[in-house]
Enzyme design. Structure first.
Site, short mmCIF file in Angstrom:
data_model
loop_
_atom_site.label_atom_id
_atom_site.label_comp_id
_atom_site.label_asym_id
_atom_site.label_seq_id
_atom_site.Cartn_x
_atom_site.Cartn_y
_atom_site.Cartn_z
N GLU A 47 0.96 -1.17 0.14
CA GLU A 47 -0.01 -0.03 -0.02
C GLU A 47 0.72 1.16 -0.02
O GLU A 47 1.91 1.33 0.68
CB GLU A 47 -0.85 -0.09 1.29
CG GLU A 47 -1.94 1.07 1.58
CD GLU A 47 -2.07 1.37 2.83
OE1 GLU A 47 -1.43 0.81 3.88
OE2 GLU A 47 -3.35 1.61 3.01
N ASN A 115 -7.00 6.24 -1.79
CA ASN A 115 -5.98 5.37 -1.36
C ASN A 115 -6.05 4.46 -2.41
O ASN A 115 -7.08 3.39 -2.33
CB ASN A 115 -5.95 4.87 -0.07
CG ASN A 115 -5.02 4.05 0.50
OD1 ASN A 115 -4.30 3.58 -0.26
ND2 ASN A 115 -4.56 3.70 1.86
N LYS A 132 -9.40 1.98 -1.92
CA LYS A 132 -9.74 1.45 -0.68
C LYS A 132 -11.09 1.77 0.16
O LYS A 132 -11.19 3.29 0.22
CB LYS A 132 -8.59 1.97 0.44
CG LYS A 132 -8.59 1.30 2.02
CD LYS A 132 -7.13 1.90 2.44
CE LYS A 132 -7.02 1.06 4.04
NZ LYS A 132 -5.84 1.61 4.59
N GLU A 151 -5.90 8.61 7.70
CA GLU A 151 -6.37 8.29 6.34
C GLU A 151 -7.76 8.87 6.06
O GLU A 151 -8.12 9.23 5.02
CB GLU A 151 -6.57 6.81 6.43
CG GLU A 151 -5.23 6.03 6.26
CD GLU A 151 -5.32 4.56 5.72
OE1 GLU A 151 -5.76 4.43 4.70
OE2 GLU A 151 -4.83 3.83 6.65
N CYS A 182 -4.83 -2.95 2.81
CA CYS A 182 -4.63 -3.08 4.37
C CYS A 182 -5.73 -3.26 5.19
O CYS A 182 -6.09 -4.56 5.41
CB CYS A 182 -3.78 -1.67 4.48
SG CYS A 182 -3.15 -1.89 6.39
N ASN A 207 0.30 -1.31 5.24
CA ASN A 207 1.28 -0.35 6.15
C ASN A 207 0.54 -0.50 7.64
O ASN A 207 -0.36 0.13 7.93
CB ASN A 207 1.19 0.99 5.87
CG ASN A 207 2.22 1.38 4.82
OD1 ASN A 207 3.20 1.48 4.57
ND2 ASN A 207 1.52 1.36 3.42
N1 CDT Z 1 -2.97 1.34 6.44
C1 CDT Z 1 -3.80 0.65 7.23
O1 CDT Z 1 -4.96 0.56 7.02
N2 CDT Z 1 -3.47 0.25 8.46
C2 CDT Z 1 -4.28 -0.19 9.64
C3 CDT Z 1 -4.06 0.14 10.89
C4 CDT Z 1 -4.90 1.08 11.53
S1 CDT Z 1 -4.47 1.54 13.10
C5 CDT Z 1 -5.21 3.10 12.93
C6 CDT Z 1 -4.59 -1.68 9.49
O2 CDT Z 1 -5.77 -1.98 9.63
O3 CDT Z 1 -3.58 -2.49 9.42
#
Ligand code: CDT
Length: 328
Positions: A47, A115, A132, A151, A182, A207
């Site tokens: 991502e 995203n 996303k 985000e 993600c 990420n």
């Molecule tokens: N990038 C992403 O979606 N990361 C989220 C972490 C969220 S913590 C606010 C994940 O679900 O891995």
């Protein structure tokens, strides 16, 4: 003849705030070169692969975040990835922040930010785009958090659904491919929408911070990776598909991302896993005929699904309180 494709999760180590897209793209092209030497036919990058995970940085004026976004794809900086795809005859998946000038729900054309991820074929064609849907985090600066996760500030909710495309890849004349980004992986609804389109291979970039910054309760560190793998393994098993799940890893702008990229088969087994927090290529041979068992037996959707009982899934967002039992 088995329907075999060799895939790679091309995990990226950290990309610092000061590092340019060109440096990231050079690293990715090197990974594609290594992938080619190992006979890989599809490479999955993470991502937001071109820059640091910028939603951890607050810009009061959202326009000031525009430097993190791509206005076109390919762009001058990303064209080497498309050239490498053609040179080596391999497809790739790329996550990036997208600016699109397009109509919103009211029909007004305006600048929109998503995203986004794309699936590119071995001839450099964009086969599929996804934006996303499950955006985590928050929209305003949160003073309680050590690291922000903005985000919801920088991106609109994706408006393309969860599409699946059947397209040639590697030596195969058609593979049913879909994408997730993600946080989507934690939502069974997302997997099922792909499953209902007979997806065989899900490309997924992430990420994920090693620490839960929500401060809503204690979550032991080791459970962060467990929950990520659990979600992907369950999604693959319950929808009889493969997933190539690729992380950005290591300490980026002082914040740690947990890596642990994996390839998962339709039995829900992890068949390859990254062990570093750096650029790392993990590969797996995927026999797509393995998808048949699940989808013709326990998860033969046409025989066993009961949509008339699932109305709440699309009919409501939050949970409601249950009826309270009372003794008659
Ligand atoms: N990038 C992403 O979606 N990361 C989220 C972490 C969220 S913590 C606010 C994940 O679900 O891995």
């Amino acid at each position: 003849m088995p329907r075999l494709i060799t895939v790679a999760a091309a995990q990226l180590g950290p990309i610092q705030k000061s590092e340019s897209r060109s440096v990231a793209v050079e690293r990715m092209v090197r990974l594609m070169e290594r992938a080619h030497k190992r006979g890989v036919e599809l490479v999955v990058f993470p991502e937001l692969a071109l820059t640091t995970f910028f939603p951890r940085h607050y810009h009061r004026d959202i326009e000031q975040a525009d430097s993190w976004f791509e206005n076109s794809m390919p762009s001058n900086e990303t064209v080497p990835l498309f050239d490498a795809a053609r040179r080596y005859g391999i497809g790739f998946h790329l996550g990036y922040a997208e600016i699109a000038h397009e109509a919103d729900e009211t029909g007004a054309i305006r600048k929109r930010r998503f995203n986004t991820s794309i699936l590119v074929g071995p001839e450099g064609d964009i086969l599929l785009k996804y934006r996303k849907v499950q955006l985590p985090g928050h929209a305003e600066y949160d003073p309680k958090r050590i690291v922000q996760h903005l985000e919801k500030r920088y991106f609109e909710v994706g408006n393309l659904g969860f599409p699946v495309i059947r397209a040639p890849m590697g030596g195969l004349d058609g593979i049913n491919m879909g994408m997730m980004i993600c946080n989507d992986r934690r939502w069974p609804e997302a997997w099922r929408v792909l499953g209902l389109q007979s997806v065989e291979l899900v490309a997924l970039g992430y990420n994920t911070p090693s620490l839960n910054m929500e401060a809503g309760g204690f979550e032991a560190h080791h459970l962060r990776v467990f929950h990520s793998h659990l979600s992907i393994q369950a999604g693959c098993y319950q929808n009889a598909c493969f997933a190539v799940a690729t992380a950005k890893a290591g300490t980026e702008d002082g914040a740690e991302l947990f890596g642990h990229s994996i390839v998962v088969n339709p039995q829900g087994e992890i068949v390859a896993m990254a062990s570093s927090w750096d650029d790392e290529l993990i590969t797996a041979d995927c026999d797509l005929d393995m998808c048949t068992l699940g989808r013709t037996t326990i998860f033969a959707f046409d025989k066993h699904r009961r949509p008339e009982a699932y109305g709440r899934i699309t009919g409501q967002t939050g949970a409601v309180a249950p009826q309270v039992w009372t003794k008659r």
